[in-house]
Design a protein around this motif. Structure first.
Motif, mmCIF file in Angstrom:
data_model
loop_
_atom_site.group_PDB
_atom_site.id
_atom_site.type_symbol
_atom_site.label_atom_id
_atom_site.label_comp_id
_atom_site.label_asym_id
_atom_site.label_seq_id
_atom_site.Cartn_x
_atom_site.Cartn_y
_atom_site.Cartn_z
ATOM 1 N N THR A 196 0.846 -1.198 0.000
ATOM 2 C CA THR A 196 0.000 0.000 0.000
ATOM 3 C C THR A 196 0.882 1.248 0.000
ATOM 4 N N THR A 197 0.506 2.248 -0.785
ATOM 5 C CA THR A 197 1.280 3.486 -0.882
ATOM 6 C C THR A 197 0.455 4.676 -0.419
ATOM 7 N N VAL A 198 1.065 5.512 0.418
ATOM 8 C CA VAL A 198 0.462 6.779 0.839
ATOM 9 C C VAL A 198 1.428 7.897 0.470
ATOM 10 N N VAL A 199 0.936 8.901 -0.251
ATOM 11 C CA VAL A 199 1.756 10.034 -0.676
ATOM 12 C C VAL A 199 1.393 11.242 0.177
ATOM 13 N N PHE A 200 2.373 11.800 0.879
ATOM 14 C CA PHE A 200 2.120 12.943 1.758
ATOM 15 C C PHE A 200 2.243 14.260 1.001
ATOM 16 N N ASP A 201 1.582 15.273 1.537
ATOM 17 C CA ASP A 201 1.484 16.578 0.895
ATOM 18 C C ASP A 201 1.885 17.662 1.894
ATOM 19 N N PRO A 202 2.565 18.730 1.428
ATOM 20 C CA PRO A 202 2.985 19.774 2.375
ATOM 21 C C PRO A 202 1.831 20.595 2.934
ATOM 22 N N ILE A 203 0.682 20.591 2.259
ATOM 23 C CA ILE A 203 -0.461 21.393 2.698
ATOM 24 C C ILE A 203 -1.506 20.525 3.394
ATOM 25 N N GLN A 204 -2.023 19.551 2.685
ATOM 26 C CA GLN A 204 -3.065 18.691 3.237
ATOM 27 C C GLN A 204 -2.462 17.636 4.165
ATOM 28 N N ASP A 205 -3.163 17.357 5.241
ATOM 29 C CA ASP A 205 -2.744 16.296 6.166
ATOM 30 C C ASP A 205 -3.422 15.001 5.743
ATOM 31 N N ALA A 237 -2.285 11.878 9.175
ATOM 32 C CA ALA A 237 -1.012 11.314 9.637
ATOM 33 C C ALA A 237 -0.280 12.265 10.570
ATOM 34 N N ARG A 238 -0.373 13.577 10.306
ATOM 35 C CA ARG A 238 0.291 14.545 11.180
ATOM 36 C C ARG A 238 -0.516 14.790 12.461
ATOM 37 N N ARG A 239 -1.827 14.800 12.337
ATOM 38 C CA ARG A 239 -2.692 15.091 13.483
ATOM 39 C C ARG A 239 -2.706 13.950 14.494
ATOM 40 N N ASP A 240 -2.780 12.707 13.997
ATOM 41 C CA ASP A 240 -2.858 11.542 14.885
ATOM 42 C C ASP A 240 -2.080 10.390 14.253
ATOM 43 N N PRO A 241 -0.752 10.390 14.414
ATOM 44 C CA PRO A 241 0.085 9.380 13.754
ATOM 45 C C PRO A 241 -0.285 7.948 14.123
ATOM 46 N N ASP A 242 -0.600 7.699 15.399
ATOM 47 C CA ASP A 242 -0.913 6.326 15.802
ATOM 48 C C ASP A 242 -2.198 5.828 15.159
ATOM 49 N N TYR A 289 7.104 15.524 4.675
ATOM 50 C CA TYR A 289 5.893 16.296 4.922
ATOM 51 C C TYR A 289 5.081 15.770 6.106
ATOM 52 N N ALA A 290 5.514 14.673 6.701
ATOM 53 C CA ALA A 290 4.822 14.123 7.873
ATOM 54 C C ALA A 290 5.838 13.678 8.919
ATOM 55 N N PRO A 291 6.699 14.583 9.403
ATOM 56 C CA PRO A 291 7.730 14.188 10.375
ATOM 57 C C PRO A 291 7.143 13.712 11.697
ATOM 58 N N GLU A 292 5.904 14.127 12.006
ATOM 59 C CA GLU A 292 5.253 13.669 13.240
ATOM 60 C C GLU A 292 5.048 12.164 13.247
ATOM 61 N N LEU A 293 5.084 11.558 12.083
ATOM 62 C CA LEU A 293 4.849 10.114 11.973
ATOM 63 C C LEU A 293 6.050 9.284 12.428
ATOM 64 N N LEU A 294 7.247 9.870 12.399
ATOM 65 C CA LEU A 294 8.459 9.082 12.639
ATOM 66 C C LEU A 294 8.537 8.482 14.045
ATOM 67 N N PRO A 295 8.234 9.217 15.131
ATOM 68 C CA PRO A 295 8.256 8.576 16.455
ATOM 69 C C PRO A 295 7.269 7.427 16.565
#
Length: 417
Positions: A45-54, A58-63, A80-86
């Motif tokens: 499965t592929t998810v493409v992140f965007d600098p504007i849209q969340d 993924a940025r709001r609630d990574p878990d 574009y989703a660094p909050e996801l890394l932790p």
């Protein structure tokens, strides 16, 4: 859609995905990162992140995002989703399977800093360049000439029928550049493609990397970078040309580097103390983009342009870097120039051995063209200097002298005995 060409990085990517829990593929926009992953892992499965849209929160609630998308997973443009890394780190710590998350990123600084902090020891990093000559000709899975030369430079000898990719002229290939999206496109589309590329790069990447209020000046700076390719750098001179400070010029060059649009080679001096001194040499990473930024409208215009030599050298330097992914241990890459003007375009260093390369945008060579290589060898008589190469615009492989091999600019594989 362009036809997929095999990439040098395929084997290394599979090796990393078979060992690390995650793999990060880095490189400039449109060099084929997503296409490579989709080709080798078609069922992910592929998810493409965007600098504007969340995307998907993924940025709001990574878990919650990771609860909804289970591995194996391709996460495209992860910067574009660094909050996801932790959250990714926590998931990987609870499982042992390799290749769970495959990431891509086109901003070096943002991606690597975040990954280093969040997933050290859990991620393999794979740099991806534009297409090499071998990849453009469909030979990306074969061993390239660089690996053959570094493995055994003494037996790297000439071939009467070298494996080169037939093209109408070096100018045509250089003008089009190395981005996969242009491989099967007509020449008429090339300027429009590069214009769109520049607009997207400045409007999206640069704005997200740094708050640059002088976007018009930065646009002129981007054009100037094309004129600087294959030249030694002087931040003061660059700043003076644009009316900005040397520190601003340096910061903007660093921005180009961090977004994989620019590379710099340090000078080689023969000892570790002096290697950090002297002028670095800069290269734009795509010759097609460089030609566009310099408003060179066609291959015919490039063929008579005074920039042809610099862009030819840029092509060869970038092609060599594209082949490095085939090597288990890549060499350090330098340039060499003396105060007296003697120079060698590239000096590779690995296992205590030096590998010098001269680049000549001409089809006929003379003894004068080996002068730089001879000067380098004479300067370091006690160093282990391998037989050198001259990469030129011709089509034949041959020995120029006992220490020098001449190879074509678009050689796609090792020469034959």
């Amino acid at each position: 859609m362009p036809h997929y060409r095999p990439r040098h990085a395929e084997r290394k990517l599979l090796e990393l995905a078979g060992f690390f829990k995650s793999v990060l593929v880095t490189g400039a926009r449109q060099v084929g990162k997503s296409t490579l992953l989709a080709q080798l892992f078609p069922n992910h499965t592929t998810v493409v992140f965007d600098p504007i849209q969340d995307i998907y929160g993924a940025r709001r609630d990574p878990d919650l995002f990771l609860d909804n998308f289970h591995p194996p997973l391709i996460l495209d443009e992860i910067q574009y989703a660094p909050e996801l890394l932790p959250a990714l780190k926590r998931r990987m710590d609870r499982s042992e399977g390799p290749g769970q998350y495959l990431l891509t990123g086109s901003q070096n600084l943002a991606v690597l800093e975040a990954v280093a902090e969040s997933m050290a020891g859990r991620v393999g990093i794979l740099p991806l360049e534009g297409l090499t000559s071998a990849e453009q000709s469909g030979q990306g899975r074969a061993q390239g000439w660089l690996a053959s030369w570094l493995a055994d430079p003494t037996s790297f000898v000439s071939s009467p029928d070298p494996p080169v990719h037939p093209v109408t002229s070096p100018a045509h290939r250089i003008w089009r550049g190395t981005l996969p999206g242009l491989l099967d496109a007509p020449d008429a589309i090339v300027p429009d493609y590069h214009r769109s590329y520049v607009q997207t790069y400045v409007d999206r990447d640069i704005r997200t990397m740094e708050d640059i209020r002088q976007l018009a000046t930065f646009g002129r700076f981007l054009g100037l970078s094309a004129a600087l390719t294959a030249r030694e750098l002087n931040d003061t001179h660059v700043g003076r040309e644009l009316g900005v400070s040397p520190s601003t010029a340096r910061r903007w060059l660093d921005l180009l580097t961090h977004s994989y649009q620019w590379r710099e080679l340090p000078p080689y001096h023969g000892n570790t103390v002096k290697r950090v001194s002297g002028k670095r040499k800069g290269y734009l990473r795509d010759t097609g983009l460089a030609a566009h930024l310099q408003r060179i409208s066609s291959p015919q215009a490039l063929a008579v342009s005074p920039l042809l030599g610099a862009l030819f050298e840029t092509w060869v330097v970038n092609d060599l870097h594209g082949q490095l992914v085939q090597l288990g241990t890549a060499p350090a890459v330098y340039h060499w120039r003396t105060a007296g003007g003697a120079e060698v375009d590239l000096v590779l260093e690995r296992d205590g051995q030096l590998f010098p390369i001269e680049i000549k945008c001409k089809t006929t060579l003379s003894g004068h063209d080996t002068r730089g290589l001879r000067a380098f060898r004479d300067t370091y008589p006690h160093q282990d200097v391998a037989p050198g190469l001259i990469v030129y615009a011709g089509t034949a492989c041959y020995r120029a002298d006992e220490h020098t091999m001449v190879i074509p600019w678009n050689l796609t594989g090792p020469t034959h005995q």
